[in-house]
Design an enzyme around this catalytic site. Structure first.
Site, PDB file in Angstrom:
ATOM      1  N   SER A   1      48.689  39.746  49.002  1.00 54.86           N
ATOM      2  CA  SER A   1      47.720  38.911  49.727  1.00 54.86           C
ATOM      3  C   SER A   1      47.267  39.479  51.067  1.00 54.86           C
ATOM      4  O   SER A   1      46.303  38.974  51.640  1.00 54.86           O
ATOM      5  CB  SER A   1      48.301  37.528  49.972  1.00 54.86           C
ATOM      6  OG  SER A   1      48.113  36.733  48.840  1.00 54.86           O
TER       7      SER A   1
ATOM      8  N   LYS B   1      43.715  40.350  51.406  1.00 52.84           N
ATOM      9  CA  LYS B   1      42.679  39.320  51.650  1.00 52.84           C
ATOM     10  C   LYS B   1      42.049  39.487  53.031  1.00 52.84           C
ATOM     11  O   LYS B   1      40.841  39.278  53.197  1.00 52.84           O
ATOM     12  CB  LYS B   1      43.289  37.910  51.548  1.00 52.84           C
ATOM     13  CG  LYS B   1      43.719  37.517  50.130  1.00 52.84           C
ATOM     14  CD  LYS B   1      44.512  36.218  50.127  1.00 52.84           C
ATOM     15  CE  LYS B   1      44.705  35.654  48.731  1.00 52.84           C
ATOM     16  NZ  LYS B   1      46.062  35.330  48.349  1.00 52.84           N
TER      17      LYS B   1
ATOM     18  N   TYR C   1      40.168  41.468  42.124  1.00 54.76           N
ATOM     19  CA  TYR C   1      41.131  40.855  43.048  1.00 54.76           C
ATOM     20  C   TYR C   1      42.561  41.315  42.712  1.00 54.76           C
ATOM     21  O   TYR C   1      43.355  41.649  43.594  1.00 54.76           O
ATOM     22  CB  TYR C   1      41.005  39.324  42.978  1.00 54.76           C
ATOM     23  CG  TYR C   1      42.145  38.593  43.641  1.00 54.76           C
ATOM     24  CD1 TYR C   1      42.168  38.427  45.025  1.00 54.76           C
ATOM     25  CD2 TYR C   1      43.213  38.101  42.888  1.00 54.76           C
ATOM     26  CE1 TYR C   1      43.241  37.778  45.636  1.00 54.76           C
ATOM     27  CE2 TYR C   1      44.270  37.451  43.492  1.00 54.76           C
ATOM     28  CZ  TYR C   1      44.287  37.294  44.866  1.00 54.76           C
ATOM     29  OH  TYR C   1      45.345  36.667  45.465  1.00 54.76           O
TER      30      TYR C   1
ATOM     31  N   TYR D   1      49.629  30.586  54.892  1.00 50.18           N
ATOM     32  CA  TYR D   1      49.485  29.437  53.990  1.00 50.18           C
ATOM     33  C   TYR D   1      49.846  28.118  54.678  1.00 50.18           C
ATOM     34  O   TYR D   1      49.451  27.908  55.817  1.00 50.18           O
ATOM     35  CB  TYR D   1      50.301  29.658  52.700  1.00 50.18           C
ATOM     36  CG  TYR D   1      50.167  31.052  52.175  1.00 50.18           C
ATOM     37  CD1 TYR D   1      48.910  31.547  51.836  1.00 50.18           C
ATOM     38  CD2 TYR D   1      51.256  31.893  52.072  1.00 50.18           C
ATOM     39  CE1 TYR D   1      48.763  32.841  51.367  1.00 50.18           C
ATOM     40  CE2 TYR D   1      51.111  33.188  51.601  1.00 50.18           C
ATOM     41  CZ  TYR D   1      49.863  33.654  51.260  1.00 50.18           C
ATOM     42  OH  TYR D   1      49.716  34.921  50.813  1.00 50.18           O
TER      43      TYR D   1
ATOM     44  N   VAL E   1      53.182  38.363  48.914  1.00 52.76           N
ATOM     45  CA  VAL E   1      54.396  38.053  48.142  1.00 52.76           C
ATOM     46  C   VAL E   1      55.288  39.248  47.843  1.00 52.76           C
ATOM     47  O   VAL E   1      56.415  39.061  47.397  1.00 52.76           O
ATOM     48  CB  VAL E   1      54.114  37.355  46.790  1.00 52.76           C
ATOM     49  CG1 VAL E   1      53.770  35.908  46.963  1.00 52.76           C
ATOM     50  CG2 VAL E   1      53.118  38.084  45.958  1.00 52.76           C
TER      51      VAL E   1
HETATM   52  N1  GLN Z   1      48.361  38.787  43.745  1.00 53.78           N
HETATM   53  C1  GLN Z   1      49.047  37.618  44.198  1.00 53.78           C
HETATM   54  C2  GLN Z   1      48.456  36.343  43.602  1.00 53.78           C
HETATM   55  O1  GLN Z   1      47.272  36.202  43.562  1.00 53.78           O
HETATM   56  C3  GLN Z   1      49.011  37.565  45.698  1.00 53.78           C
HETATM   57  C4  GLN Z   1      49.645  36.319  46.257  1.00 53.78           C
HETATM   58  C5  GLN Z   1      50.305  36.505  47.583  1.00 53.78           C
HETATM   59  O2  GLN Z   1      50.607  37.607  48.022  1.00 53.78           O
HETATM   60  N2  GLN Z   1      50.608  35.398  48.200  1.00 53.78           N
HETATM   61  O3  GLN Z   1      49.157  35.502  43.144  1.00 53.78           O
END
Ligand code: GLN
Length: 323
Positions: A77, A80, A198, A250, A268
């Protein structure tokens, strides 16, 4: 127009002191063994929970790495933040706020509810719905994503094909979010192709040091402090940092801001970047996560470093005339 010459006040301590403080933070938190490695993406479950790296990169290019800072892992993530920067650069502030939005959802990163509660508005580029909408807006598609993120890192980034294949085979939830966006008319390319780009962007391999350089580029008004390449405009960094402040961690973004006082972004696989505007970028890597999906050692080390290095953007002291 915002006056971009007025950067936040203060400076980093001198280089030797930064080194000592970062070394100390690594030693302090290396023994923490709380949290769980993410396993909803099968390829992430085998990560070594003992890995721990810290990288601090100042806007003058001085960097200090401690621990496992050369170990490659998928960016997840954290991508992003940088894809959003590319879209802000292309479309500009007003259009991006209109199409994506920048309010906190208060909900987990993969929430479908946030979309339903807000009539299909992607809400925020740092949660999956908003990130998918953002990726759908990248003019040059995948090539532009990999070129752009590589410019932030200052070296050519590559996809971990194993992580990509593992997530692509299991990401039904992200596909559903993309389809739901489509039903509301708030995704701007084919939903399944967007989910694929993505998933690839999340699978790009980085080291903790790379993330430090990428974070420092956002701290340095959009210029990579190592390669000196201008990657995005200074005004874009303002938009990105504001989005990180609202939802970079988050549903824990408020707690993060209240304790650490800096914009940050987690992923994650265990990485976290934190940006001290005008000063530098900090990256941490440690795979065990808390319930919201944020690295436990990363959060503790970043909290300590924000205090020890004097980085909290909300800090102030009375004017000298006031005693
Ligand atoms: N590729 C992961 C997902 O879309 C990324 C989520 C994350 O790092 N929080 O679930």
């Amino acid at each position: 127009m915002t006056d971009l010459t007025a950067v936040s006040t203060g400076r980093l301590p001198d280089r030797d002191r930064v080194r000592r403080i970062v070394d100390d933070a690594h030693a302090r938190f290396a023994g923490v063994d709380e949290g769980r490695v993410a396993d909803y993406i099968p390829a992430l479950a085998s990560a070594d929970p003992g890995l721990f790296g810290l990288s601090m990169v100042a806007v003058d290019g001085a960097s200090h790495d401690v621990g496992d800072t050369d170990h490659p892992f998928s960016i997840q993530s954290i991508s992003k933040a940088f894809v959003y920067a590319l879209v802000c650069q292309d479309l500009g502030h007003d259009e991006v706020l209109r199409r994506i939005g920048v309010d906190g959802t208060g909900l987990p990163f993969d929430s479908v509810m946030a979309l339903e509660l807000n009539r299909g508005a992607p809400m925020n580029p740092m949660v999956n719905a908003g990130a998918l909408a953002t990726t759908s807006l990248v003019a040059g598609g995948w090539e532009a994503v990999v070129d752009g993120l590589s410019a932030f890192a200052g070296r050519r980034l590559e996809v971990d094909e194993g992580v990509y294949a593992s997530e692509a085979a299991t990401n039904r939830r992200n596909q559903a979010i993309a389809r739901l966006l489509q039903s509301y008319g708030t995704i701007y390319a084919d939903p399944l192709e967007t989910t694929d780009v993505y998933t690839r962007q999340c699978s790009l391999l980085v080291t903790t040091h790379d993330l430090g350089v990428m974070a420092a580029t956002l701290a340095d008004g959009g210029v990579n402090p190592i390669t000196h390449e201008r990657v995005v405009d200074a005004a874009v960094c303002l938009d990105v940092l504001a989005a990180l402040a609202t939802a970079g961690l988050y549903e824990q973004s408020g707690q993060w801001l209240a304790t650490i006082g800096l914009p940050g972004k987690s992923g994650v696989s265990g990485g976290i970047i934190t940006i001290a505007p005008g000063k530098g970028g900090l990256a941490t890597f440690s795979p065990p996560l808390d319930v919201a999906g944020n690295s436990v050692r990363g959060r503790l080390a970043t909290h300590h470093l924000s205090q020890a290095l004097g980085l909290n953007i909300f800090a102030s002291a009375p004017h000298p005339d006031h005693g």
